[in-house]
Design an enzyme around this catalytic site. Structure first.
Site, short mmCIF file in Angstrom:
data_model
loop_
_atom_site.label_atom_id
_atom_site.label_comp_id
_atom_site.label_asym_id
_atom_site.label_seq_id
_atom_site.Cartn_x
_atom_site.Cartn_y
_atom_site.Cartn_z
N ASP A 123 0.85 -1.01 0.02
CA ASP A 123 -0.10 0.07 -0.09
C ASP A 123 0.78 1.27 0.19
O ASP A 123 1.75 1.51 1.02
CB ASP A 123 -0.82 -0.03 1.21
CG ASP A 123 -2.15 0.93 1.07
OD1 ASP A 123 -1.91 2.41 0.69
OD2 ASP A 123 -3.07 0.89 1.44
N ILE A 140 1.00 3.25 6.58
CA ILE A 140 0.00 3.32 7.57
C ILE A 140 -1.09 4.28 7.54
O ILE A 140 -0.79 5.43 7.44
CB ILE A 140 0.74 3.27 9.04
CG1 ILE A 140 1.87 2.13 9.16
CG2 ILE A 140 -0.25 3.19 10.21
CD1 ILE A 140 2.64 2.30 10.48
N HIS A 141 -2.31 3.80 7.50
CA HIS A 141 -3.23 4.70 7.47
C HIS A 141 -4.79 4.11 7.90
O HIS A 141 -4.47 3.06 8.43
CB HIS A 141 -3.59 5.25 5.68
CG HIS A 141 -3.78 4.03 5.04
ND1 HIS A 141 -5.07 3.52 4.80
CD2 HIS A 141 -2.95 3.13 4.30
CE1 HIS A 141 -5.16 2.48 4.04
NE2 HIS A 141 -3.84 2.23 3.67
N GLY A 142 -5.68 4.88 7.77
CA GLY A 142 -6.95 4.41 8.14
C GLY A 142 -7.55 2.84 8.22
O GLY A 142 -7.91 2.03 8.85
N VAL A 171 -4.89 0.78 10.09
CA VAL A 171 -5.17 0.77 11.56
C VAL A 171 -6.85 0.34 11.81
O VAL A 171 -6.82 -0.54 12.93
CB VAL A 171 -5.24 2.32 12.07
CG1 VAL A 171 -5.77 2.49 13.51
CG2 VAL A 171 -3.77 2.82 11.87
#
Length: 165
Positions: free
Chosen positions: A11, A15-17, A20
């Site tokens: 991706d 780290i993103h929504g 998470v």
């Protein structure tokens, strides 16, 4: 033994929504390993990625070479990792270096000049196609799935439909 890869994901946002709230909950790792040679050398990016992680989740930003080095080291057996890379080249390099990755989940790969869009939020360069082909030839399952609730789509089928295999 070696560390356990609970989920390997490509991706470009790292780290993103979705990572998470979705993937970390499903995979239940005890650590996120961002494997990217550039990020590993950038203290600001490392700080931002650590802040974006779920509360209490340890994040390490390491180079591909470091991932290959720690792969067979028994002192890392306790790690159950969500491994994130920006693109398939890093995954291919890890596999070439002996890291066992049976399946790769492919999320967002941002469009840039020289890339071809093969699905929504998924654009590939020739280098990406070459890396996907290498991974496929090594027996790695490549599935396109943005969030855990989506149906998985075979990345090789997407490349074939785009006449990029």
């Amino acid at each position: 033994m070696s560390l356990t890869i609970k989920l390997a994901r490509i991706d470009s946002r790292l780290i993103h929504g979705q990572v998470v709230t979705g993937w970390a909950r499903v995979a239940q790792p005890n650590r996120i390993l961002v494997v990217d040679d550039t990020v590993a050398q950038d203290s600001l990016q490392k700080t931002l990625l650590k802040q974006a992680a779920p509360a209490g989740m340890k994040v390490n930003c390491i180079t591909v070479e470091k991932m290959i080095q720690i792969w067979g080291d028994p002192k890392f057996d306790v790690i159950k990792a969500l491994v994130l890379t920006k693109g398939p080249e890093a995954m291919a390099e890890m596999v070439k270096g002996g890291v066992s990755i049976p399946e790769v989940n492919v999320g967002n790969m941002t469009f840039e000049d020289g890339k071809t869009v093969i699905a929504s939020n998924l654009a590939v360069s020739q280098e990406d196609v070459d890396a996907f082909n290498y991974l496929h030839d090594q027996g790695v399952k490549l599935s396109r799935q943005m969030v855990p609730g989506d149906s998985a789509v075979d990345v090789m089928d997407l490349l074939k439909k785009a006449d990029l295999e």
